[in-house]
Design an enzyme around this catalytic site. Structure first.
Site, short mmCIF file in Angstrom:
data_model
loop_
_atom_site.label_atom_id
_atom_site.label_comp_id
_atom_site.label_asym_id
_atom_site.label_seq_id
_atom_site.Cartn_x
_atom_site.Cartn_y
_atom_site.Cartn_z
N TYR A 23 -2.09 -0.45 10.43
CA TYR A 23 -2.19 -0.85 9.03
C TYR A 23 -0.89 -0.55 8.30
CZ TYR A 23 -3.82 -1.05 4.20
OH TYR A 23 -3.96 -1.35 2.86
N SER B 114 0.85 -1.19 0.00
CA SER B 114 0.00 0.00 0.00
C SER B 114 0.89 1.23 0.00
CB SER B 114 -0.88 0.02 1.25
OG SER B 114 -1.58 1.25 1.38
#
Length: 247
Positions: free
Chosen positions: A158, A145
């Site tokens: 995350y 990501s």
């Protein structure tokens, strides 16, 4: 090392393939002629996607998969081997993103992100790497990501898991001269990633940003397709795909 092509390739395994980037990747690679095997927990959704791919002329199969369970990951790979005889590509895509500030102490969700995003990727490597090393070729694509390049409030855990995915991918790249390793780091992408868990305000902000900026999942799928399609002597190590408007 020879290239992986639709004509001589074995199975392309895709985790988290029931929606979002995983589903889009399955559809895109199948459209290019690759035989794809989709894995996720929602088998009803997998069956529908596979039916649509087959109707369009692609080669697709599916199996139930929980990436947090090593036994499940092994069974997924064994299904693909039984169907296609070889595993040429593994796309470790399954992920979750329940956002919240650390002070909220949503520890179960922290552990869920570690289990799915990081441990799930490790399970894929643990199963796929020995097979690829034994056959003398293979390609592992890990979906990280943009949050693996930067840290924002509410996304600390995350981001930690995605930084870790990038780190283990780089380690694998250096350790293996047989297996190609690619990290795909998407920015805001239209998917179901922010649909479950997290605190209401943080998830609402993520949804709003995605509605305003989000890439179609097909854009990320095409980046994966580009990396997979390169000759065996070419290892595309990392691709960052952002919406043009994302800061």
């Amino acid at each position: 090392m020879t290239t992986t092509t639709p004509h001589n390739g074995g199975a392309v395994l895709i985790t988290g393939a029931s929606s979002g980037i995983g589903e889009a990747t399955a559809r895109h690679l199948a459209s290019l002629g690759y035989p794809v095997v989709l894995g996720a927990r929602r088998t009803d959704r997998l069956a529908a996607v596979v039916d649509e791919i087959r109707t369009a002329g692609g080669r697709a199969d599916y199996a139930e998969l929980d990436v947090t369970d090593l036994v499940s990951v092994r069974a997924f790979a064994e299904t693909a081997l039984a169907l296609r005889g070889r595993i040429d590509v593994l796309v470790n895509n399954a992920g979750v993103m329940p956002l919240s500030r650390l002070t909220a102490l949503r520890i179960d969700e922290w552990n869920q992100m570690i289990d799915v995003n990081l441990r799930g990727t490790l399970h894929g490597i643990a199963v796929g790497l020995p097979l690829m090393e034994a056959q003398g070729r293979g390609h592992i694509v890990n979906v990280a990501s943009v949050s693996g390049h930067r840290v924002d409030p509410t996304a600390a855990v995350y981001s930690a898991t995605k930084f870790a995915v990038r780190a283990l991918s780089e380690g694998l790249r250096q350790e293996s001269t047989v297996v190609r390793v690619t990290v795909i780091s998407p920015g805001f992408t239209v998917s179901e990633l922010a649909d479950r868990g997290g605190d209401e305000a943080s998830q609402a902000a993520a949804h709003a940003a995605t509605r305003q900026l989000g890439l179609p999942a097909s854009a990320v799928a095409e980046a994966i397709g580009y990396a997979v399609a390169q000759p065996g002597s070419v290892d595309v190590n990392e691709i960052v795909v952002r919406p043009t408007l994302q800061g």
